[in-house]
Design an enzyme around this catalytic site. Sequence first.
Site, PDB file in Angstrom:
ATOM      1  N   HIS A  54      34.917  15.943  36.154  1.00  0.00           N
ATOM      2  CA  HIS A  54      34.622  14.948  35.115  1.00  0.00           C
ATOM      3  C   HIS A  54      33.142  14.995  34.778  1.00  0.00           C
ATOM      4  CE1 HIS A  54      33.748  12.714  38.803  1.00  0.00           C
ATOM      5  NE2 HIS A  54      33.185  11.728  38.114  1.00  0.00           N
ATOM      6  N   HIS A  56      30.506  12.873  34.818  1.00  0.00           N
ATOM      7  CA  HIS A  56      29.421  12.099  35.432  1.00  0.00           C
ATOM      8  C   HIS A  56      28.297  13.016  35.939  1.00  0.00           C
ATOM      9  CE1 HIS A  56      32.021   8.250  36.165  1.00  0.00           C
ATOM     10  NE2 HIS A  56      31.543   8.329  34.934  1.00  0.00           N
ATOM     11  N   ASP A  58      26.353  12.981  38.458  1.00  0.00           N
ATOM     12  CA  ASP A  58      26.322  13.380  39.876  1.00  0.00           C
ATOM     13  C   ASP A  58      27.339  14.494  40.167  1.00  0.00           C
ATOM     14  OD1 ASP A  58      28.296  11.209  39.546  1.00  0.00           O
ATOM     15  OD2 ASP A  58      28.533  11.278  41.716  1.00  0.00           O
ATOM     16  N   HIS A  59      28.083  14.923  39.138  1.00  0.00           N
ATOM     17  CA  HIS A  59      29.041  16.028  39.277  1.00  0.00           C
ATOM     18  C   HIS A  59      28.690  17.229  38.397  1.00  0.00           C
ATOM     19  CE1 HIS A  59      32.059  13.497  41.489  1.00  0.00           C
ATOM     20  NE2 HIS A  59      31.227  12.609  41.013  1.00  0.00           N
ATOM     21  N   HIS A 110      39.306   7.051  36.536  1.00  0.00           N
ATOM     22  CA  HIS A 110      37.867   6.922  36.814  1.00  0.00           C
ATOM     23  C   HIS A 110      37.099   7.207  35.524  1.00  0.00           C
ATOM     24  CE1 HIS A 110      34.122   7.177  39.089  1.00  0.00           C
ATOM     25  NE2 HIS A 110      33.914   8.398  38.635  1.00  0.00           N
ATOM     26  N   ASP A 129      36.504  12.256  41.742  1.00  0.00           N
ATOM     27  CA  ASP A 129      36.360  10.825  42.026  1.00  0.00           C
ATOM     28  C   ASP A 129      37.646  10.062  41.708  1.00  0.00           C
ATOM     29  OD1 ASP A 129      33.759  11.344  42.727  1.00  0.00           O
ATOM     30  OD2 ASP A 129      32.846  10.250  41.062  1.00  0.00           O
ATOM     31  N   HIS A 167      33.014  12.358  47.377  1.00  0.00           N
ATOM     32  CA  HIS A 167      32.062  11.442  48.023  1.00  0.00           C
ATOM     33  C   HIS A 167      32.476  11.107  49.454  1.00  0.00           C
ATOM     34  CE1 HIS A 167      29.614  10.225  44.468  1.00  0.00           C
ATOM     35  NE2 HIS A 167      30.734  10.470  43.784  1.00  0.00           N
TER      36      HIS A 167
HETATM   37 FE    FE Z   1      30.803  10.692  41.617  1.00  0.00          FE
HETATM   38 ZN    ZN Z   2      32.229   9.871  38.953  1.00  0.00          ZN
END
Ligand code: FE
Ligand code: ZN
Length: 239
Positions: A54, A56, A58-59, A110, A129, A167
């Site tokens: 996805h 985001h 942080d990915h 998410h 996530d 995570h």
């Molecule tokens: Fe994440």
């Molecule tokens: Zn995420």
Amino acid sequence: MEIVAVPAFTDNYIWLVHDRESGETAVVDPGDAAPVLAEASRRGWTIGQVWNTHWHPDHTGGNVAIKQANGARVSGPAAENIPASDVALKEGDEVRLGRHVGRVMEVPGHTSGHIALVFDEDGVAFVGDTLFAMGCGRLFEGSPEQMYRSLQRLAALPGDTRLYCAHEYTLANARFAAHAEPENRAIADRLAEVAALRDAGQITLPTTVAQERETNPFVRSTNVEEFARRRAAKDSFGS
Ligand code: FE
Ligand code: ZN
């Protein structure tokens, strides 16, 4: 298929995936390029592909740098804005690493375009996530109905399928799970195991579909209403 966890930020895991036979390497959800490139080069691996679950940051934050460093091909969900994307993935599409084949499963909730990659023959799934060990992602873009269905689809995979989540949230999830299902013995046992692993500074992943069916209160919700109630309760649960 060799799978290596690269810790990033405070609690992300970036998964490096290597196929010895072909010598090919892919990386799942590289939020940060530096630790991934360092780990790959330490092992003598060259990253040929980036797979995103996805959008985001942080990915996906490392996409551009990994592509620049290694000329990697970037694949991610068709329905989302993925930095440096080359291949737009939809339900039923495939990614390949040597002879290993991952099929794309759309698992919105998410985010609205979130995908999972399911390597049926390897018994491995990268779930981003969407599903966490004993938990699930927050509903940022999707509805409870969507997330409930997404979790049910993942939970319908064979019990021994190993789930690689993005995570290290297991201990906080386990505490909530014990609160949500105080009579569930498997949850109490796993909470103790996970606490011991974290005390020793160890990773709690991957999990398995069978373990999640036993101990994940979101997977175990029997209908959307129960799922939505638990998700809302988790959002405000101190942990
Ligand atoms: Fe994440
Ligand atoms: Zn995420």
